[in-house]
Design a protein around this motif. Structure first.
Motif, short mmCIF file in Angstrom:
data_model
loop_
_atom_site.label_atom_id
_atom_site.label_comp_id
_atom_site.label_asym_id
_atom_site.label_seq_id
_atom_site.Cartn_x
_atom_site.Cartn_y
_atom_site.Cartn_z
N HIS A 279 6.29 2.79 7.14
CA HIS A 279 7.11 2.78 5.93
C HIS A 279 8.25 1.76 6.00
O HIS A 279 9.32 1.98 5.44
CB HIS A 279 7.68 4.18 5.65
N GLY B 41 -1.86 1.81 -8.30
CA GLY B 41 -2.61 3.05 -8.47
C GLY B 41 -3.83 3.18 -7.57
O GLY B 41 -4.43 4.25 -7.45
N GLN C 298 1.35 -0.06 0.12
CA GLN C 298 0.84 1.21 -0.40
C GLN C 298 0.25 1.09 -1.81
O GLN C 298 -0.39 2.02 -2.29
CB GLN C 298 1.99 2.23 -0.44
N SER C 299 0.46 -0.04 -2.47
CA SER C 299 -0.10 -0.28 -3.82
C SER C 299 0.25 0.84 -4.80
O SER C 299 -0.56 1.22 -5.64
CB SER C 299 -1.63 -0.44 -3.74
N ARG C 300 1.46 1.36 -4.71
CA ARG C 300 1.84 2.50 -5.56
C ARG C 300 1.77 2.15 -7.04
O ARG C 300 1.24 2.91 -7.84
CB ARG C 300 3.26 2.96 -5.20
N ARG C 301 2.31 1.00 -7.41
CA ARG C 301 2.32 0.62 -8.83
C ARG C 301 0.92 0.27 -9.33
O ARG C 301 0.64 0.40 -10.53
CB ARG C 301 3.27 -0.55 -9.06
#
Length: 200
Positions: A77, A21, A16-19
């Motif tokens: 997930h 962005g 998801q590449s959350r960190r």
């Protein structure tokens, strides 16, 4: 270098590449995206390539050849274990090379070291860096012996890859940190870009 005929590469691009962005598989290092770089590196060791993606995610049709099979995560997930299971199910070779898409320092020589370390007893070959950290997202997995264990972990919701390694006979291979340096944030990418000319 000679290409083994018993090897399939799995590019893991379902995060998801959350960190980060934004989608870090599309982030550029030099003239290529990180995903394209890893694809070019694995092509040096095998012509058989699979791409793991989120079920609702980008298929990267503009970055990689359309002929590469896209494997949606079998369970949403569930992290990289879901991608690994998809690759183990789809592989028609006895070994699967699972590689994260965010390793801009990866080289064919790194993968060659892993391939040379395979033994009849080991069902996984995993690099280890001087800090003692094992790297299951740049590792070889013996498909027939690992798949049932990985499937059981996924079904049980035991999603950590390090927990999977505890169930396997693992051969570790000492490697330099640079080749396995993964990118989690834009700051990581900027730091890699500053150091990259020195490392080449």
């Amino acid at each position: 270098m000679p290409k083994p005929n018993d090897l399939t590469a799995l590019l893991l691009a379902g995060g998801q590449s959350r960190r980060f962005g934004r989608d870090k598989a599309r982030a550029r290092v030099g003239s290529q995206t990180m995903l394209q770089h890893v694809y070019c590196v694995v092509q040096a060791v095998t012509p058989h390539v699979l791409l793991s993606i989120r079920a609702d995610g980008d298929a990267y049709l503009d970055l990689l050849p359309e002929a590469i099979p896209r494997l949606p995560d079998p369970l949403p997930h569930a992290g990289p274990l879901a991608g690994l299971v998809a690759g183990l199910r789809a592989a028609t070779t006895s070994w699967l090379l699972a590689v994260a898409c965010d390793l801009p320092g990866l080289t064919p020589e790194t993968l060659s070291c892993l391939l040379k370390a395979r033994t009849a007893q080991a069902n996984a070959v995993v690099p280890i860096t001087p800090d003692g950290q094992r790297h299951p997202l740049c590792a070889l997995y013996h498909v027939p012996s690992v798949q049932p264990i990985a499937e059981a972990h996924l079904a049980a919701g035991c999603l950590a890859l390090h927990a999977l390694l505890e169930r396997l006979h693992v051969m570790t291979v000492p490697l330099a940190p640079f080749a396995l340096h993964n990118i989690n944030t834009p700051a990581d990418l900027a730091a890699f870009g500053r150091n990259w000319p020195l490392a080449h």
